[in-house]
Design an enzyme around this catalytic site. Structure first.
Site, mmCIF file in Angstrom:
data_model
loop_
_atom_site.group_PDB
_atom_site.id
_atom_site.type_symbol
_atom_site.label_atom_id
_atom_site.label_comp_id
_atom_site.label_asym_id
_atom_site.label_seq_id
_atom_site.Cartn_x
_atom_site.Cartn_y
_atom_site.Cartn_z
ATOM 1 N N GLY A 217 48.817 -25.012 13.483
ATOM 2 C CA GLY A 217 47.791 -25.560 14.376
ATOM 3 C C GLY A 217 47.715 -24.771 15.657
ATOM 4 O O GLY A 217 48.290 -23.689 15.764
ATOM 5 N N ASN A 218 46.969 -25.284 16.621
ATOM 6 C CA ASN A 218 46.912 -24.612 17.925
ATOM 7 C C ASN A 218 46.818 -25.642 19.046
ATOM 8 O O ASN A 218 46.743 -26.844 18.783
ATOM 9 C CB ASN A 218 45.759 -23.599 17.963
ATOM 10 N N ARG A 219 46.789 -25.159 20.283
ATOM 11 C CA ARG A 219 46.937 -26.047 21.436
ATOM 12 C C ARG A 219 45.627 -26.637 21.948
ATOM 13 O O ARG A 219 45.617 -27.297 22.984
ATOM 14 C CB ARG A 219 47.616 -25.272 22.578
#
Ligand code: CTP
Length: 414
Positions: A217-219
């Protein structure tokens, strides 16, 4: 004719409350307004007072409330309240009050106020699904919108009884945010420049699963995309927000489609974009996904070795939207979170990305140091494929959202 508050004075808000069970939620909306420095006059209908009594409205607003035109008659309230308002918001708006407003009736203080107001007017309907969907209500909503009012689409969910469906009042915080956006834009003409437009916004970060419990995933928090969707709704657009793994409340009046993976985001955006005027890709889709997704949870190996991950590239949705024939929408906006590198500055790389992606506008964030993620503020440069460049200094994400829509509106086909 109109009498908006002079500079320095508290913005004058009229909170109309109609007789529905959601009237209790209007008390929370009232608190939001008063606590943020607005001067609020509450105008409940007689049936609203059956749900929440005058003492509640008077205590929270610090003013007496009236429902009929024959009360406090020396003040001529049926004319003065509407004339002096900077914003009128009716929450909840029942089917009956929408009908009275659409037909120009003036049988109580609220409907008189609606006829004398020349400021932006927001209706937040709440009623049972059948009443909302009835052709009579839909015709009244269409009439009010055609005259320049913002009628927020009701939210879906639990209604008064055990039943669920479309007809819930959106969360008071979200109605408040929308009203603040409308107030900031001032006059009706400025406030509603996206009326009649269909727009699509994507937000959040996608997840690419390795197994049933793990993902890449990412932020991305979704805050900027949500601010963009909210700003479009406040300017009268019909908004679809495709949200990837965002844990924020639904913006008022916005249709939210929830997705997890880049594949699902692509499907949802392409479907919604079919008859859209503009698409803003604020989401951070993962560029890669695991080549294989394990059906079972991947176990640790007894010999201490780690599994190796094979990755494949995901489709580039922005590129597909921008270069597809026929093109998905008249104006397509991308985002670029960039850091400079040995080959060029942030803006050099962004110009190249704008050309590569084929979109009309690219909102460029310099993310050296990870400054933007989860923050309520943002700063950016908006590059146009026509060679334009507009710098937006650090400000609340809602401010950048409005500048983006200003740029989009200027490029929309008439
Ligand atoms: N985007 C997209 N589909 C993807 C990846 C990104 O639509 N699979 C969109 C994002 O929503 C954003 C824009 O493309 O609007 C820029 O994303 P970015 O990740 O910066 O672009 P990349 O194609 O990954 O560029 P780079 O070559 O720098 O990796």
């Amino acid at each position: 004719m109109t009498a908006a508050s002079p500079a320095g004075e508290r913005p004058a808000v009229v909170l109309g409350v109609a007789g529905g069970i959601a009237a209790y939620k209007a008390a929370e909306l009232l608190r939001r307004f008063t606590e943020s420095g607005h001067d609020v006059t509450v105008v409940p209908t007689a049936s609203a007072l059956e749900f929440v009594g005058a003492p509640t409205w008077e205590a929270l607003s610090g003013k007496q409330v009236a429902t009929e035109v024959f009360e406090n008659i020396t003040d001529v309230p049926h004319v003065r309240i509407g004339q002096q308002a900077d914003l009128v918001v009716v929450a909840p708006a029942t089917a009956n009050t929408l009908a009275r407003a659409a037909h120009g009736l003036a049988d109580d203080l609220l409907t008189n106020t609606l006829l004398t107001a020349r400021c932006p007017v927001v209706f937040a309907p709440a009623m049972h699904t059948e009443m909302w969907e009835h052709p009579a209500t839909q015709a009244n909503v269409a009439t009010l919108r055609a005259r320049g009012a913002i009628v927020i689409e009701p939210a879906e969910g639990r209604l008064t009884g055990a039943d669920t469906g479309k007809g819930r009042l959106p969360e008071p915080t979200e109605i408040f945010e929308l009203c603040v956006d409308v107030l900031a834009r001032g006059t009706v003409a400025d406030a509603l420049d996206l009326q009649g437009r269909r727009v699509v916004v994507s937000a959040g970060g996608t997840r690419e699963y390795l197994d049933p419990v793990r993902f890449l995933g990412n932020r991305s928090s979704g805050l900027q995309g949500y601010a963009i969707a909210r700003a479009a709704a406040a300017r009268g657009a019909d908004v679809t927000l495709v949200a990837a793994n965002v844990s924020l409340p639904d913006p008022a009046g916005v249709t939210v489609v929830r997705v997890e993976t880049t594949g699902q985001l692509r499907e949802a955006v392409l479907t919604a974009a079919k008859d859209a005027d503009a698409v803003v890709m604020a989401a951070a889709p993962a560029d890669f996904r695991p080549a294989e997704v394990s059906e079972d949870k991947i176990k640790k190996a007894a010999d201490g070795s780690a599994p190796s991950l094979g990755l494949v590239q995901n489709p580039d949705i922005l590129h597909e939207l921008s270069t597809g024939r026929p093109r998905a929408a008249s104006v397509i906006v991308g985002f670029a979170a960039e850091t400079g590198d040995a080959t060029g500055s942030v803006l050099d790389l962004a110009r190249a990305k704008l050309a590569r992606k084929g979109c009309d506008l690219l909102v460029v964030n310099d993310v050296s140091g990870g400054a933007v993620f989860g923050s309520t503020e943002n700063q950016a440069v908006i590059l146009g494929s026509d060679g334009t460049s507009r710098e937006v200094p650090t400000a609340a994400k809602r401010v950048l959202a409005h500048v983006i829509w200003d740029e989009v509106a200027a490029r929309m086909s008439t």
